[in-house]
Design a protein around this motif. Structure first.
Motif, short mmCIF file in Angstrom:
data_model
loop_
_atom_site.label_atom_id
_atom_site.label_comp_id
_atom_site.label_asym_id
_atom_site.label_seq_id
_atom_site.Cartn_x
_atom_site.Cartn_y
_atom_site.Cartn_z
N VAL A 54 -2.37 -1.68 1.53
CA VAL A 54 -1.36 -0.82 2.15
C VAL A 54 -0.53 -0.24 1.02
O VAL A 54 0.08 -0.99 0.24
CB VAL A 54 -0.46 -1.60 3.13
N PHE A 55 -0.51 1.08 0.92
CA PHE A 55 0.16 1.70 -0.22
C PHE A 55 1.08 2.83 0.20
O PHE A 55 0.66 3.77 0.88
CB PHE A 55 -0.89 2.25 -1.21
N ASN A 56 2.35 2.69 -0.15
CA ASN A 56 3.32 3.78 -0.06
C ASN A 56 3.60 4.25 1.37
O ASN A 56 4.00 5.39 1.59
CB ASN A 56 2.84 4.98 -0.90
N VAL A 57 3.39 3.39 2.35
CA VAL A 57 3.69 3.76 3.74
C VAL A 57 5.19 3.61 3.96
O VAL A 57 5.75 2.53 3.71
CB VAL A 57 2.92 2.87 4.73
N PRO A 58 5.89 4.65 4.41
CA PRO A 58 7.33 4.55 4.63
C PRO A 58 7.68 3.39 5.56
O PRO A 58 7.00 3.13 6.55
CB PRO A 58 7.68 5.90 5.28
N GLY A 59 8.76 2.70 5.21
CA GLY A 59 9.23 1.61 6.06
C GLY A 59 8.53 0.29 5.85
O GLY A 59 8.69 -0.62 6.67
N THR A 60 7.77 0.13 4.76
CA THR A 60 7.07 -1.13 4.53
C THR A 60 7.78 -2.02 3.52
O THR A 60 7.18 -2.92 2.95
CB THR A 60 5.62 -0.89 4.09
#
Length: 334
Positions: free
Chosen positions: A101-107
């Motif tokens: 999981v890379f650079n997903v907003p809100g993670t």
């Protein structure tokens, strides 16, 4: 790799249709696969839109309404992804598939998965932004300092204006693409979900130039769709012939010239009033004044360095997100 998801934050189907002849990689994908326009969620914001996409649930089901919101307990809540939401990467991870999981907003904050997770914006300075934590040093070393977001968010507020702003967004975009390629080569995940943020940052401040052909910035938005198309081509090369590839967006973007503040409207109509003894005020005026002074007098690179070296508890107070936190806290108090 079984599945690759490339998220293009704020990419609008109408603009892709309009400029498709200049977007060869997206054009090929449309020709070889299927495409369509889906309705975003309400509110159409990156958080919770990406979480809704990943979980298949609406905001009420996952309890997220935005980057910041006022909860039932009248406390300011941050929009944070959690393992119990049932996002696709968590379901796959629990099933034994390796995930990235890379650079997903809100993670932020990142949490353990069967693979890796690198937080997207917003991420506080000085905090752990990757799982496993060793990724942080590896990306910093490989990219001469990895950036999650741009520290300066308004061209009109910063020294160098639009040109300086575009330069830092371009730097962020380049590092994001390179980081994605590195992570895939290091971990070889079976499921890889990522987003690119640059277009969203650009459209916020340059959409207003699209209908001004005499402006030097009239083609900036189109140019960024072309940049994203090239990035899709680079990232697609990481996938194998049997990889399922999804290119998706969380919401669109159009120029706006007005905004409506419901609380102020209701107050003017006599339908809303503050508690006795409480005056409307903007909290944290000192931090806002210092922020404006710094933005106008220091270069983006200097501010980035100061931002990284300043203790996170202090640095966060000068960010735009901290301003909105104070604003929401003031609404709760009133």
């Amino acid at each position: 790799m079984k599945l690759m998801v490339i998220g293009l934050d704020s990419a609008s189907p109408q603009f892709i249709d309009q400029w498709i002849e200049s977007l060869p990689n997206l054009r090929i994908l449309r020709h070889e696969g299927v495409h369509g326009v889906l309705e975003s969620i309400v509110p159409p914001s990156s958080v919770p839109a990406w979480q809704c996409f990943a979980s298949g649930k609406n905001p009420a089901k996952i309890g997220l309404w935005g980057f910041l919101s006022i909860g039932p307990d009248r406390k300011v809540r941050e929009g944070t992804t959690t393992p119990d939401m049932g996002c696709i990467w968590d379901l796959c991870s629990k099933s034994g598939l390796s995930v990235g999981v890379f650079n997903v907003p809100g993670t932020y904050p990142p949490y353990p998965v069967n693979g890796f997770m690198v937080s997207g914006f917003p991420t506080p300075p000085g905090k752990v932004w990757a799982y496993p934590e060793t990724i942080m040093k590896r990306l910093d070393a490989a990219l001469d300092g990895y950036d999650i977001d741009v520290p300066l968010t308004k061209p009109s507020e910063m020294r160098g204006g639009e040109e300086a702003y575009l330069a830092q967004v371009q730097s962020l975009h380049k590092k994001s693409v390179e980081a994605a390629k590195l992570l895939v080569s290091w971990f070889n995940p079976q499921v890889f979900v990522m987003t690119l943020q640059g277009l969203d940052l650009v459209q916020h401040d340059f959409s207003r130039y699209m209908d001004k052909p005499d402006s030097q910035y009239s083609n900036v938005v189109k140019d960024w769709y072309i940049k994203l198309d090239a990035a899709v081509g680079e990232l697609r090369s990481l996938a194998g012939p049997d990889t399922h590839l999804l290119v998706v967006s969380d919401h669109g973007s159009i120029p706006i010239s007005t905004s409506f503040h419901a609380n102020e409207f209701l107050q003017k109509q006599g339908l809303l009033r503050l508690k006795p003894g409480i005056e409307k005020k903007e909290g944290g005026e000192f931090y806002s004044r210092v922020r404006k002074l710094v933005l106008k007098n220091l270069s983006a690179n200097t501010i980035r360095t100061i931002y990284r070296l300043t203790p996170d508890r202090i640095a966060h107070k000068f960010t735009a997100s901290a301003y909105f936190e104070r604003l929401l806290a003031g609404l709760v108090e009133s």
